[in-house]
Each structure stands twice: as C-alpha cells, then as structure tokens.
Design an enzyme around this catalytic site. Structure first.
Site, PDB file in Angstrom:
ATOM      1  N   LYS A  13       0.834  -1.206   0.000  1.00  0.00           N
ATOM      2  CA  LYS A  13       0.000   0.000   0.000  1.00  0.00           C
ATOM      3  C   LYS A  13       0.868   1.255   0.000  1.00  0.00           C
ATOM      4  O   LYS A  13       0.665   2.159  -0.798  1.00  0.00           O
ATOM      5  CB  LYS A  13      -0.929   0.024   1.231  1.00  0.00           C
ATOM      6  CG  LYS A  13      -1.829  -1.195   1.360  1.00  0.00           C
ATOM      7  CD  LYS A  13      -2.794  -1.072   2.529  1.00  0.00           C
ATOM      8  CE  LYS A  13      -2.122  -1.003   3.892  1.00  0.00           C
ATOM      9  NZ  LYS A  13      -1.437  -2.237   4.319  1.00  0.00           N
ATOM     10  N   ARG A  88      -9.500   0.731   8.873  1.00  0.00           N
ATOM     11  CA  ARG A  88      -8.912  -0.557   9.233  1.00  0.00           C
ATOM     12  C   ARG A  88      -9.847  -1.400  10.087  1.00  0.00           C
ATOM     13  O   ARG A  88      -9.491  -2.524  10.444  1.00  0.00           O
ATOM     14  CB  ARG A  88      -7.649  -0.275  10.024  1.00  0.00           C
ATOM     15  CG  ARG A  88      -6.394  -0.955   9.532  1.00  0.00           C
ATOM     16  CD  ARG A  88      -5.302  -0.491  10.446  1.00  0.00           C
ATOM     17  NE  ARG A  88      -4.044  -1.122  10.273  1.00  0.00           N
ATOM     18  CZ  ARG A  88      -3.033  -0.615   9.572  1.00  0.00           C
ATOM     19  NH1 ARG A  88      -3.179   0.498   8.898  1.00  0.00           N
ATOM     20  NH2 ARG A  88      -1.884  -1.233   9.552  1.00  0.00           N
ATOM     21  N   ARG A 127      11.980  -5.396   5.131  1.00  0.00           N
ATOM     22  CA  ARG A 127      11.634  -4.025   4.742  1.00  0.00           C
ATOM     23  C   ARG A 127      12.494  -3.020   5.511  1.00  0.00           C
ATOM     24  O   ARG A 127      12.751  -3.174   6.685  1.00  0.00           O
ATOM     25  CB  ARG A 127      10.154  -3.772   5.061  1.00  0.00           C
ATOM     26  CG  ARG A 127       9.715  -2.356   4.794  1.00  0.00           C
ATOM     27  CD  ARG A 127       8.231  -2.254   4.664  1.00  0.00           C
ATOM     28  NE  ARG A 127       7.549  -2.195   5.949  1.00  0.00           N
ATOM     29  CZ  ARG A 127       6.225  -2.010   6.061  1.00  0.00           C
ATOM     30  NH1 ARG A 127       5.482  -1.909   4.978  1.00  0.00           N
ATOM     31  NH2 ARG A 127       5.672  -1.967   7.237  1.00  0.00           N
ATOM     32  N   ARG A 160      11.806  -0.796  11.003  1.00  0.00           N
ATOM     33  CA  ARG A 160      10.747  -0.417  11.936  1.00  0.00           C
ATOM     34  C   ARG A 160      10.631  -1.416  13.087  1.00  0.00           C
ATOM     35  O   ARG A 160      10.733  -2.617  12.889  1.00  0.00           O
ATOM     36  CB  ARG A 160       9.405  -0.355  11.200  1.00  0.00           C
ATOM     37  CG  ARG A 160       9.013   1.042  10.803  1.00  0.00           C
ATOM     38  CD  ARG A 160       7.841   1.031   9.861  1.00  0.00           C
ATOM     39  NE  ARG A 160       6.671   0.337  10.381  1.00  0.00           N
ATOM     40  CZ  ARG A 160       5.511   0.276   9.741  1.00  0.00           C
ATOM     41  NH1 ARG A 160       5.376   0.876   8.577  1.00  0.00           N
ATOM     42  NH2 ARG A 160       4.494  -0.363  10.251  1.00  0.00           N
ATOM     43  N   ARG A 171       0.396  -8.564  13.862  1.00  0.00           N
ATOM     44  CA  ARG A 171      -0.266  -7.604  12.963  1.00  0.00           C
ATOM     45  C   ARG A 171      -1.097  -8.327  11.915  1.00  0.00           C
ATOM     46  O   ARG A 171      -2.188  -7.880  11.547  1.00  0.00           O
ATOM     47  CB  ARG A 171       0.773  -6.696  12.293  1.00  0.00           C
ATOM     48  CG  ARG A 171       1.333  -5.638  13.241  1.00  0.00           C
ATOM     49  CD  ARG A 171       2.658  -5.083  12.765  1.00  0.00           C
ATOM     50  NE  ARG A 171       2.569  -4.356  11.516  1.00  0.00           N
ATOM     51  CZ  ARG A 171       3.592  -4.209  10.681  1.00  0.00           C
ATOM     52  NH1 ARG A 171       4.772  -4.726  10.953  1.00  0.00           N
ATOM     53  NH2 ARG A 171       3.425  -3.529   9.580  1.00  0.00           N
TER      54      ARG A 171
HETATM   55  P1  ADP Z   1       1.282  -1.590   8.016  1.00  0.00           P
HETATM   56  O1  ADP Z   1       0.200  -1.355   6.989  1.00  0.00           O
HETATM   57  O2  ADP Z   1       2.588  -1.971   7.419  1.00  0.00           O
HETATM   58  O3  ADP Z   1       0.840  -2.472   9.147  1.00  0.00           O
HETATM   59  P2  ADP Z   1       1.011   1.113   9.063  1.00  0.00           P
HETATM   60  O4  ADP Z   1       2.149   2.022   8.963  1.00  0.00           O
HETATM   61  O5  ADP Z   1      -0.182   1.354   8.215  1.00  0.00           O
HETATM   62  O6  ADP Z   1       1.646  -0.309   8.797  1.00  0.00           O
HETATM   63  O7  ADP Z   1       0.500   1.023  10.576  1.00  0.00           O
HETATM   64  C1  ADP Z   1       1.366   0.824  11.668  1.00  0.00           C
HETATM   65  C2  ADP Z   1       0.565   0.787  12.957  1.00  0.00           C
HETATM   66  O8  ADP Z   1      -0.145   2.038  13.135  1.00  0.00           O
HETATM   67  C3  ADP Z   1      -0.525  -0.262  13.047  1.00  0.00           C
HETATM   68  O9  ADP Z   1      -0.027  -1.513  13.438  1.00  0.00           O
HETATM   69  C4  ADP Z   1      -1.455   0.361  14.092  1.00  0.00           C
HETATM   70  O10 ADP Z   1      -0.964   0.218  15.390  1.00  0.00           O
HETATM   71  C5  ADP Z   1      -1.404   1.833  13.762  1.00  0.00           C
HETATM   72  N1  ADP Z   1      -2.478   2.243  12.801  1.00  0.00           N
HETATM   73  C6  ADP Z   1      -2.285   2.779  11.556  1.00  0.00           C
HETATM   74  N2  ADP Z   1      -3.459   3.048  10.966  1.00  0.00           N
HETATM   75  C7  ADP Z   1      -4.437   2.656  11.830  1.00  0.00           C
HETATM   76  C8  ADP Z   1      -5.845   2.660  11.783  1.00  0.00           C
HETATM   77  N3  ADP Z   1      -6.534   3.119  10.721  1.00  0.00           N
HETATM   78  N4  ADP Z   1      -6.515   2.177  12.854  1.00  0.00           N
HETATM   79  C9  ADP Z   1      -5.867   1.715  13.924  1.00  0.00           C
HETATM   80  N5  ADP Z   1      -4.531   1.677  14.039  1.00  0.00           N
HETATM   81  C10 ADP Z   1      -3.801   2.148  13.006  1.00  0.00           C
END
Ligand code: ADP
Length: 223
Positions: A13, A88, A127, A160, A171
């Site tokens: 994404k 999400r 990554r 990260r 996750r």
């Molecule tokens: P990835 O898609 O690689 O898991 P992101 O950078 O999108 O990583 O998200 C990292 C973390 O940020 C998630 O594991 C969560 O804790 C938090 N997060 C991001 N977006 C949301 C969301 N829309 N709702 C809840 N938590 C979120």
C-alpha cells in the site's frame, strides 16, 4: 479522486500510494505515517498510541477518527485523497462513509492488494524505510543503491520496530480479525477492485492505473 488502498501489512500500500497520489493530484493520507510522526515528536497523541503500535495492535477507533477528521478538513484534501492504512475496522469504515455522505461525497474506489500471508512475513522482515522521506526498500527485492542509505536523500534507513517476526505475526492476526471484514463491506458497496500484489511493483502499478484512470475521469464532476 477518493481512494482507499486496502490490504494486509506488507501488501504494498505504502509503495503504491505515493505514486497514485501524485498521478491524481491528491494527498497521500497514511494513518501509520501520521501516528509515527506523532510518536517521534512526542505529542500527547504520540504518547497515547505508543503501546498499541509497538505491540502490533490497532490504535483505538476514536483516536484514529479524530486525527483523520482533522486531516480531511485541510485545504489539500478537498479534491480527494489516497488513504493507505485507513479505514482498518468496520466502525472506522462506517464512520468514514457517513462523514463523506454528510458532505455529499463518496469513495470512488477501494483497491484490495492481495498477497499470500507467507510472502508478507518475508517482505516485512526485510523491509527498510527512510525516516525522512518515507521511501520503502526491500533488502533483496528492492535494495537501496548504497547499503543502508536512502537513494533519494541519503538518510540512514530504519528497520521499523514492528517489522520483526513476532510482531508481524500479531499484525497479520489483527488484520485477519479486524480489517479483512472490510473486503465484504466494500464489495457490497460495489467499490472493490482486487489486484494481485505478489508481483513486481511496476506490474502492480500498471494494473492500478488501468483500473483507476477511468474512475479519475468519472470523478471529474466532484473534483
Ligand atoms: P502496516 O500497513 O505496514 O501495518 P502502518 O504504517 O499502516 O503499517 O501502521 C502501523 C501501525 O499504526 C498499526 O499496526 C497500528 O498500530 C497503527 N495504525 C495505523 N493506521 C491505523 C488505523 N486506521 N486504525 C488503527 N490503528 C492504526
């Protein structure tokens, strides 16, 4: 152009969102990046969310929605957005749809980037990310030209904290339970497009343009 990129962590994404945002001249809204920025700056929100992010859990919906609402009211989001990592959960998706409808708007499309789970673990472990410009690398598939340094700005690349195997598994579990139901939600709203994301970045990008360019043309009247 109002787009959502959906898919498990590591589906690509973040890799695709920037290019799409530039192509359609709308901001790339990544809730993950926004939360990480709050964390780095040590804001009150940053302190509240740290334990969720470190353990691979989702940040509570009310905090996410409040932050996104603030972002969407900024001038640059008037013409649309590419959302990456939001919504999400079902409550986030429902609240988002209501929010858009209350402004007489709707999403133009939702793209699901699909990758088998096994491939995701390898992708995320390898990554690396640039802390300054957000560029993403993969140590084997898309390595930086100079080991450990960002091609674009030379910053030292980061691994990260949540890109370690145990947290990645958590996750992915959270994705299955809380985010995967959005696929049916958007399918029912006839907004969903599926793209096989277990391929080279360029092929995925080409498919995305093929699917989304016509939507962009059609979205002209709400631009
Ligand atoms: P990835 O898609 O690689 O898991 P992101 O950078 O999108 O990583 O998200 C990292 C973390 O940020 C998630 O594991 C969560 O804790 C938090 N997060 C991001 N977006 C949301 C969301 N829309 N709702 C809840 N938590 C979120």
């Amino acid at each position: 152009m109002r787009l959502v990129l959906l898919g498990p962590p590591g589906a690509g994404k973040g890799t695709q969102a920037g290019g799409l945002a530039r192509r359609y001249e709308v901001p790339h809204i990544s809730t993950g990046d926004m939360f990480r920025e709050h964390g780095q700056l040590g804001t009150p929100l940053g302190l509240k969310i740290a334990r969720f992010m470190q353990s691979g859990q989702l940040v509570p919906d009310d905090l996410v929605l409040e932050m996104v609402e603030e972002r969407l009211t900024r001038e640059d989001a008037r013409r649309g957005f590419v959302c990456d990592g939001f919504p999400r959960t079902l409550p986030q998706a429902e609240s988002f749809a209501r929010r858009l409808a209350s402004h007489g708007l709707a999403l133009d499309g939702v793209v699901l980037l699909e990758v088998p789970f096994q491939a995701l673990i390898r992708r995320l472990c390898l990554r690396r990310v640039c802390p300054r410009c957000g560029a993403l690398y993969h140590l084997e598939d898309r390595p930086p030209r100079q080991a450990g340094l960002c091609d674009a700005d030379g910053s030292v690349l980061l691994h990260r904290e949540d890109d370690h195997e145990e947290i990645i598994r958590e996750r992915l579990e959270v994705y299955q339970q809380q985010t995967a139901p959005l696929v049916a939600f958007y399918e029912k709203a006839t907004l969903l497009f599926r793209v096989d994301s277990a391929r080279p970045v360029e092929n995925i990008r080409a498919d995305l343009y093929e699917i989304l360019d016509p939507l962009y043309e059609r979205s002209g009247d709400t631009r």
